[in-house]
Design a protein around this motif. Structure first.
Motif, PDB file in Angstrom:
ATOM      1  N   ALA A 270      -3.702   8.509  -2.680  1.00  0.00           N
ATOM      2  CA  ALA A 270      -4.219   8.293  -4.036  1.00  0.00           C
ATOM      3  C   ALA A 270      -3.217   8.776  -5.068  1.00  0.00           C
ATOM      4  CB  ALA A 270      -5.550   9.017  -4.212  1.00  0.00           C
TER       5      ALA A 270
ATOM      6  N   VAL B 198      -8.887   3.542   1.624  1.00  0.00           N
ATOM      7  CA  VAL B 198      -8.297   4.111   0.414  1.00  0.00           C
ATOM      8  C   VAL B 198      -8.413   3.125  -0.738  1.00  0.00           C
ATOM      9  CG1 VAL B 198      -6.189   5.017  -0.640  1.00  0.00           C
ATOM     10  CG2 VAL B 198      -6.682   5.502   1.768  1.00  0.00           C
TER      11      VAL B 198
ATOM     12  N   LEU C  88     -10.611   3.650  -4.240  1.00  0.00           N
ATOM     13  CA  LEU C  88     -10.000   3.653  -5.567  1.00  0.00           C
ATOM     14  C   LEU C  88     -10.532   2.521  -6.435  1.00  0.00           C
ATOM     15  CD1 LEU C  88      -6.283   4.529  -4.726  1.00  0.00           C
ATOM     16  CD2 LEU C  88      -8.113   6.052  -5.465  1.00  0.00           C
TER      17      LEU C  88
ATOM     18  N   VAL D 236     -11.059  11.760  -4.780  1.00  0.00           N
ATOM     19  CA  VAL D 236     -11.035  11.241  -3.415  1.00  0.00           C
ATOM     20  C   VAL D 236     -11.193  12.398  -2.427  1.00  0.00           C
ATOM     21  CG1 VAL D 236      -9.579   9.271  -4.025  1.00  0.00           C
ATOM     22  CG2 VAL D 236      -8.511  11.405  -3.286  1.00  0.00           C
TER      23      VAL D 236
ATOM     24  N   PHE E 194     -10.248   6.482 -12.093  1.00  0.00           N
ATOM     25  CA  PHE E 194      -8.905   6.622 -11.523  1.00  0.00           C
ATOM     26  C   PHE E 194      -7.929   5.718 -12.253  1.00  0.00           C
ATOM     27  CE2 PHE E 194      -5.532   5.160  -8.729  1.00  0.00           C
ATOM     28  CZ  PHE E 194      -5.026   6.345  -8.228  1.00  0.00           C
TER      29      PHE E 194
END
Length: 439
Positions: free
Chosen positions: A372, A212, A216, A364, A222
């Motif tokens: 997220a 994860v 990111l 994602v 993001f």
């Protein structure tokens, strides 16, 4: 293979019950905005202490617990997590009504933050698994109606219940109502198949924390969207917390006259400026918020699938458009000028929700959506709630010697810069969205 969608009726119910839970989330979160006036008087607090109680106390655990809870939600039942979260934050709201000093109230608000840490990110993930990609912006916008509805009800119920029963009873009553909803939610909300409405290659097996993080880190869009939303939330949450006090301090004598048309049965005999401020601001929050959120989601669903940059450019345009209404509303000397200005400001300031939340679900894979979302909420709420309330309160205290009760007006006005920063971050982020979009 994609899973068959739930029936339109049940998907409608899913949105309804999620909006109800999110509404209670914001009632319990924002009711302190209207109760700040009697709490300050009863417990002899400063504006800085009020901002710590209303902002940082909530934000500390809400932000830091959100990510581990979301990691759990990406692996286990999201409906059970949300049920537990609703129960905890409602019980701690009841506890707020029994606080006897600043420290006890601060701790109770910490508890509200602990509960609400598990109430939002799992819901985003559930919606993504109940609605196909081309409908998600509108679905997430409808879910986000819980923000203006809950904020408006928090302000309204806080004002009305305080006028009749006192601020302690207001906390107890809304907390008990949330506890009553928890078993209904658990018994009627089904857990959908993860990633069932996404493409055949969508990843649904539980993701490792390192995966994860690496995903990111590799997506600058993001972070641009998260920081832009957080900048706007500094004023969004700051206004919800401080505007009721601003209306009482700066328009206290004019508020009853503004509502002279209201039937007598809606105005208790001992009604003061606080009750009229709750009517005034609740109307702004409800009407402006719902219109703005829906417009943002509809535009995003219309243009976003073909032009990914629209998910950032639409909010940027809205934030730029808030500027004249912000200045006019805060500097207005008449409620008849302030009302339409703040109504437009409220609508424009919430346009971002549908587009940005949809972008996060698509940046994602399905197996890391809750996590997220929690990372975004960590950034948004730690900065927005924890810092926004505090900055306005501290500036107000520093200006009190020069401006008296009007110090809050100028403290709020100084925050317009955060909408400018938000617009700039979204504009810079827009070109990157297409590249970062998950397949």
């Amino acid at each position: 293979m994609s899973a068959p969608p739930a029936s339109p009726f049940y998907r409608g119910y899913v949105l309804f019950i999620l909006v109800v839970v999110y509404t209670f989330n914001f009632i319990d979160r924002q009711i302190v905005g209207i109760l700040a006036v009697p709490i300050k008087s009863d417990l002899a607090l400063t504006d800085t202490q009020l901002s710590l109680m209303g902002g940082l106390a909530f934000a500390l655990f809400y932000t830091f617990l959100g990510i581990p809870i979301a990691l759990l939600a990406d692996r286990s039942s999201r409906t059970w997590i949300m049920t537990a979260a609703l129960s905890v934050w409602s019980a701690m709201t009841v506890a707020c009504g029994f606080a006897q000093n600043f420290f006890q109230l601060f701790l109770a608000r910490l508890g509200v933050g602990v509960g609400e840490a598990g109430g939002v990110a799992p819901a985003y993930s559930l919606i993504a698994d109940y609605f196909p990609p081309e409908q998600r912006a509108r679905a997430l916008s409808v879910y986000s109606f819980g923000i203006p509805i809950g904020s408006a009800l928090g302000i309204l119920l806080g004002g009305v219940l305080t006028s009749y029963l006192g601020w302690r009873s207001a906390f107890v009553i809304v907390g008990l109502a949330g506890l009553a909803i928890a078993p209904v939610f658990r018994l009627t909300m089904r857990e959908p198949r993860r990633g069932g409405l996404d493409s055949a290659g969508a990843v649904t097996t539980p993701a490792k924390v390192v995966d994860v993080v690496s995903t990111l880190v590799s997506k600058p869009s993001f972070w641009g969207l998260s920081l832009g939303a957080a900048s706007s939330s500094m004023m969004g949450y700051g206004l919800i917390f401080w505007l009721p006090s601003f209306f009482v301090r700066s328009f206290g004598e004019a508020l009853p006259e503004f509502f002279s048309w209201m039937p007598d049965f809606l105005i208790p005999a001992n009604a003061g400026p606080l009750l009229f401020a709750s009517y005034f601001y609740a109307t702004i929050l409800l009407l402006g918020g719902i219109v703005g959120i829906w417009i943002g989601g509809a535009i995003a669903d219309r243009y976003g699938p073909e032009r990914k940059s629209a998910y950032a450019l639409v909010p940027a345009a809205a934030f730029i458009a808030t500027l004249p209404f912000f200045v006019i509303g805060v500097l207005a000397q008449s409620l008849w000028v302030a009302f339409p200005a703040f109504l437009a400001l409220q609508a424009l300031s919430l346009v971002w929700l549908g587009p940005v939340l949809t972008a996060f679900q698509q940046l994602v894979q399905p197996n890391m959506r809750a996590t997220a979302s929690a990372v975004f909420l960590f950034i948004n709420n730690l900065i927005g709630i924890g810092v926004g309330n505090l900055i306005i309160g501290a500036i107000s205290d520093s200006l009190r010697a020069s401006y008296g009760d009007e110090s809050l007006r100028y403290a709020i006005l100084s925050g317009v810069v955060f909408y400018i920063i938000a617009a700039a971050l979204f504009i810079v982020t827009a070109p990157r969205l297409k590249k970062d979009w998950a397949a």
